[in-house]
Enzyme design. Sequence first.
Site, PDB file in Angstrom:
ATOM      1  CG  ASP A   1      -5.341   5.661   1.988  1.00 18.19           C
ATOM      2  OD1 ASP A   1      -4.888   4.500   2.113  1.00 18.19           O
ATOM      3  OD2 ASP A   1      -4.599   6.664   1.968  1.00 18.19           O
TER       4      ASP A   1
ATOM      5  CB  SER B   1       3.066   6.428   2.576  1.00 20.50           C
ATOM      6  OG  SER B   1       2.747   5.168   2.023  1.00 20.50           O
TER       7      SER B   1
ATOM      8  CG  HIS C   1      -1.601   4.472   3.449  1.00 21.42           C
ATOM      9  ND1 HIS C   1      -2.014   5.251   2.375  1.00 21.42           N
ATOM     10  CD2 HIS C   1      -0.267   4.288   3.308  1.00 21.42           C
ATOM     11  CE1 HIS C   1      -0.954   5.545   1.623  1.00 21.42           C
ATOM     12  NE2 HIS C   1       0.107   4.961   2.164  1.00 21.42           N
TER      13      HIS C   1
END
Length: 367
Positions: free
Chosen positions: A331, A42, A334
């Site tokens: 977040d 991600s 990340h």
Amino acid sequence: MASEQKRWSVMHVLPLILILKMLSFVVNGDPQVPCYFIFGDSLVDNGNNNRIASLARANYLPYGIDFPSGPTGRFSNGKTVVDAVAELLGFDDYIPPYANARGRAILNGVNYASAAAGIRDETGQQLGARISFAGQVNNYKTTVSQVVNILGDEDSAANYLRQCIYSVGLGSNDYLNNYFMPNYYQTSRQYTPEQYASVLIQQYSELVRELYNYGARKLVLNGIGQIGCSPNALSQSPDGTTCVEKINSANKLFNNELISLVDNFNRDLPDAKFIYINNYDIFQDFINNPQAYGFTVTNAGCCGVGRNNGQITCLPGQTPCQNRDEHVFWDAFHPTEAANVIVGRRSYSAQSGSDAHPMDIRQLAQL
């Protein structure tokens, strides 16, 4: 005399024109390498999970709030590290996700990264579908056959692919969504942290060798960052600011093995070049010297729920913080675009001797 002056001026002006043309080519010309292939999770996924049955998706606002085309599946407010590197390499556009890459566009490279993916196939399974490192390598093999068809034969494809940059960034989820999730996974009972790092690197090395067997010759192996300092980890620490050492020490074991792997590959595969990017220490620099980079918040997400904005990730339609460039983290897990751009810049052109080993991406591109 006049003709002598004229000949002198022509002789000096022509080289000057050539130099100016060369400079404009560097600024506005072709990228430094013909293509850029990306494997990861991600941290660099740019849309491959959008249409699969996964909880690990980011194709909704406020993700992408600062990206020109809005939410794309990138797990940030804006650009990822590989977006920043693609710009520095001179690409006109960002590298497309495998899910959308079609036709001759694949000749610029493809991004195979998938959120929740790991080196181990089972990693991240509690989040639903994802494309593991092995699955990403298989997708790359499909791309190679398409490149052969476009360029006409295998030799032409091999000569083309050997010039490209390959970026591999996996391993974070093998800790975050596997080893340190004992309710879902057995690995922490099967292996000590030292054994687990060795098992991961063994599987990782086999898959990287597959990339080599299918044409990769310039490879960037990215170390994992300090997962123990993420807002998610800090939300579970007593004071909300002290990093979780057992996670970070496990991450360091993995990175040390990865550096050794880079050295071994460079010794055993002399027609290829492998480099290591030291993400762990780059993030340590952010935490130690935030003001040097314009950061004021290093321990909480800009968007999220719960303690440190780190217990639940950014929800659809949630209003994020306004001072996004002052946050290291977007977040629970990340980084912000601001942090990603700095990591990309230091990966491309090392700011410190420890940022890249044995060279940086800029030097790798020039080989």
